[in-house]
Design an enzyme around this catalytic site. Structure first.
Site, PDB file in Angstrom:
ATOM      1  N   GLY A   1       2.095   7.194   7.175  1.00 36.00           N
ATOM      2  CA  GLY A   1       2.813   5.966   7.520  1.00 36.00           C
ATOM      3  C   GLY A   1       3.667   5.440   6.378  1.00 36.00           C
ATOM      4  N   THR A   2       3.137   5.465   5.175  1.00 32.95           N
ATOM      5  CA  THR A   2       3.874   4.918   4.035  1.00 32.95           C
ATOM      6  C   THR A   2       5.183   5.675   3.822  1.00 32.95           C
ATOM      7  OG1 THR A   2       1.807   4.229   3.004  1.00 32.95           O
ATOM      8  CG2 THR A   2       3.708   4.421   1.556  1.00 32.95           C
TER       9      THR A   2
ATOM     10  N   GLN B   1      -0.540   1.291  13.638  1.00 41.08           N
ATOM     11  CA  GLN B   1      -1.772   0.785  14.265  1.00 41.08           C
ATOM     12  C   GLN B   1      -1.746   0.917  15.785  1.00 41.08           C
ATOM     13  OE1 GLN B   1      -4.565  -0.173  12.846  1.00 41.08           O
ATOM     14  NE2 GLN B   1      -3.862  -0.175  10.728  1.00 41.08           N
TER      15      GLN B   1
ATOM     16  N   SER C   1       0.863   7.514  11.681  1.00 37.97           N
ATOM     17  CA  SER C   1      -0.030   8.107  10.683  1.00 37.97           C
ATOM     18  C   SER C   1      -1.276   8.663  11.368  1.00 37.97           C
ATOM     19  CB  SER C   1      -0.428   7.011   9.683  1.00 37.97           C
ATOM     20  OG  SER C   1      -1.376   7.506   8.782  1.00 37.97           O
TER      21      SER C   1
ATOM     22  N   HIS D   1      -4.312   9.504  10.368  1.00 37.85           N
ATOM     23  CA  HIS D   1      -5.696   9.081  10.082  1.00 37.85           C
ATOM     24  C   HIS D   1      -6.092   7.786  10.792  1.00 37.85           C
ATOM     25  CE1 HIS D   1      -5.317   5.888   6.830  1.00 37.85           C
ATOM     26  NE2 HIS D   1      -4.094   6.390   6.768  1.00 37.85           N
TER      27      HIS D   1
ATOM     28  N   THR E   1       6.892  22.595   1.757  1.00 35.20           N
ATOM     29  CA  THR E   1       6.130  23.496   2.627  1.00 35.20           C
ATOM     30  C   THR E   1       5.259  22.683   3.579  1.00 35.20           C
ATOM     31  OG1 THR E   1       6.141  25.148   0.893  1.00 35.20           O
ATOM     32  CG2 THR E   1       4.474  25.421   2.625  1.00 35.20           C
TER      33      THR E   1
ATOM     34  N   CYS F   1      -5.431  -2.969   1.813  1.00 35.18           N
ATOM     35  CA  CYS F   1      -4.699  -3.092   0.550  1.00 35.18           C
ATOM     36  C   CYS F   1      -5.014  -4.397  -0.147  1.00 35.18           C
ATOM     37  CB  CYS F   1      -3.204  -3.026   0.794  1.00 35.18           C
ATOM     38  SG  CYS F   1      -2.755  -1.630   1.774  1.00 35.18           S
TER      39      CYS F   1
HETATM   40  N1  PLP Z   1       1.618   0.667   8.254  1.00 29.86           N
HETATM   41  C1  PLP Z   1       0.536   0.065   8.757  1.00 29.86           C
HETATM   42  C2  PLP Z   1       0.697  -0.988   9.803  1.00 29.86           C
HETATM   43  C3  PLP Z   1      -0.741   0.429   8.319  1.00 29.86           C
HETATM   44  O1  PLP Z   1      -1.817  -0.174   8.821  1.00 29.86           O
HETATM   45  C4  PLP Z   1      -0.850   1.434   7.325  1.00 29.86           C
HETATM   46  C5  PLP Z   1      -2.184   1.828   6.787  1.00 29.86           C
HETATM   47  O2  PLP Z   1      -3.034   0.998   6.525  1.00 29.86           O
HETATM   48  C6  PLP Z   1       0.319   2.042   6.839  1.00 29.86           C
HETATM   49  C7  PLP Z   1       1.532   1.626   7.320  1.00 29.86           C
HETATM   50  C8  PLP Z   1       0.262   3.137   5.819  1.00 29.86           C
HETATM   51  O3  PLP Z   1      -0.087   4.354   6.416  1.00 29.86           O
HETATM   52  P1  PLP Z   1      -0.652   5.589   5.538  1.00 29.86           P
HETATM   53  O4  PLP Z   1      -2.034   5.221   5.123  1.00 29.86           O
HETATM   54  O5  PLP Z   1      -0.608   6.755   6.455  1.00 29.86           O
HETATM   55  O6  PLP Z   1       0.289   5.758   4.402  1.00 29.86           O
END
Ligand code: PLP
Length: 372
Positions: free
Chosen positions: A70-71, A177, A197, A199, A235, A322
């Site tokens: 996600g990041t 989410q 994402s 996970h 890769t 976080c």
């Molecule tokens: N965006 C949201 C809304 C999230 O809840 C999170 C993870 O907590 C992220 C982005 C970041 O995702 P990732 O952990 O895959 O980098």
């Protein structure tokens, strides 16, 4: 008893996803970009995973770009759009986005690209009127999260997306989410870019994707080899991508059943707290991600609650993962104006489909024991 109730932070890897990835780590480990026959199977697996994932959100396979999560997807959408349009066009986002969006926006601001952070109402909803009052023909990108990770509020994506398009702006949503938890149809909603994402839906950590609507202008995020249609070099993480596809397909298939179960878990917990006369408020809107409960207890300390619950074998969080080192009110709770006497006593319980009614009861009993 050990109870994991922090599924908005991460989830357990699905067993079928785990089984599916093993083959690509131990046997079919060829580099998917090589032309020889040993790479044929991983290459086919990548293609199939892209098709499965695309189908889950009603996209075309060539609109799915694999990333590290996600990041990365959020950073790609924000930074590359800024670079393409130059600093005479602006970005609009909300005050309650995840730090992956907010900090990427701060980075583009430092490079001279203007960003506006619009407020939300007390439920965490980005009101379409607020966007209408802020947007102009100078706006290049509107990025509003599909659902908030702390309070679960689902945003009015269709309306917000329509407004962005009326002004010639692109619409990106951080759906980390939401994907796998509620139905998401990118074509129906008109979304141009979407971050996800693995996970968060029982896939592996460190893998995700960006949906990029066909013909949407975007520069590559990682320069190097020709992987991901020349848009994201490196890769490919075939095993994790295959597992992500398995996990997403499974999650999407069980959305209705999981929703019913998660709502039952919520009800039991809230009922027990109310019956015990605990003074608390629940944050977020009625339209929310099932299983996410942001609860603010009057005159309590969220940090204290988290640690006391931890000692009783229960994992929950305060605010977002976080912010767990942070004793300040999170940016989300501040933005929705939670009353101070409640705000500092906030915890987020996020159930997963694996949690049971007994576990929900146990968590309620533990909270009652701590607070009474
Ligand atoms: N965006 C949201 C809304 C999230 O809840 C999170 C993870 O907590 C992220 C982005 C970041 O995702 P990732 O952990 O895959 O980098």
């Amino acid at each position: 008893m050990k109870i994991y109730a922090d599924h908005a932070a991460t989830t357990k890897l699905d067993i079928d996803a785990f089984e599916a990835m093993k083959k690509y780590l131990l046997e079919e480990y060829g580099n998917a970009s090589q032309p020889y026959s040993f790479s044929r199977t991983p290459k086919a697996a990548l293609k199939s995973a892209r098709e499965i994932i695309a189908k889950c959100i009603n996209a075309a396979p060539e609109e799915i770009f694999f990333t590290s999560g996600g990041t990365e997807s959020d950073n790609w959408a924000i930074k590359s759009t800024a670079l393409i349009y130059g600093n005479n066009r602006a970005t609009i986002t909300s005050q309650i986005e995840h730090h992956a969006i907010l900090h990427a926006c701060h980075a583009v601001e430092r490079m001279g690209y203007p960003v506006t952070y619009i407020p939300v109402d007390c439920y965490g909803v980005v009101r379409p009127k607020t966007l209408k009052d802020t947007i102009s023909y100078n706006t290049k990108l509107v990025s509003i999260m599909f659902a908030n990770n702390e309070i679960g509020t689902i945003e009015p994506i269709r309306e917000l997306c329509d407004i962005a398009h009326q002004y010639g702006a692109l619409f990106h949503t951080d759906a980390v989410q939401a994907i796998g938890h509620v139905k998401v149809d990118v074509k129906d909603l008109g979304i141009d870019m979407l971050s996800a994402s693995a996970h968060k839906f029982n896939g592996p950590k460190g893998v995700g994707f960006l949906y990029l609507k066909s013909k949407t202008p975007l520069t590559p995020y990682v320069d190097g080899g020709a992987q991901e249609f020349g848009m994201r070099a490196g890769t490919e993480n075939v095993a994790s991508i295959v597992a992500m596809a398995v996990a997403l397909e499974k999650s999407c298939r069980r959305i209705d059943d999981a929703t019913n179960h998660l709502l039952a878990l919520e009800e039991v917990l809230l009922d027990d707290l109310q019956k015990a006369g605990i003074d608390f408020i629940r944050n977020g809107s009625a339209n929310k991600i099932p299983g996410i409960l942001s609860l603010s207890f009057k005159h309590a300390q969220g940090e204290m609650l988290l640690h006391r619950l931890d000692l009783m074998g229960i994992s929950v969080s305060t605010g977002s993962a976080c912010d767990s080192q942070n004793t300040q009110l999170s940016h989300v709770l501040s933005a929705i104006n939670v009353l101070e006497e409640y705000g500092y006593g906030t915890i987020r319980i996020s159930f997963g489909h694996e949690n049971t009614i007994e576990e929900s009861r146990y968590i309620a009993a533990a909270i009652i024991k701590i607070l009474k």
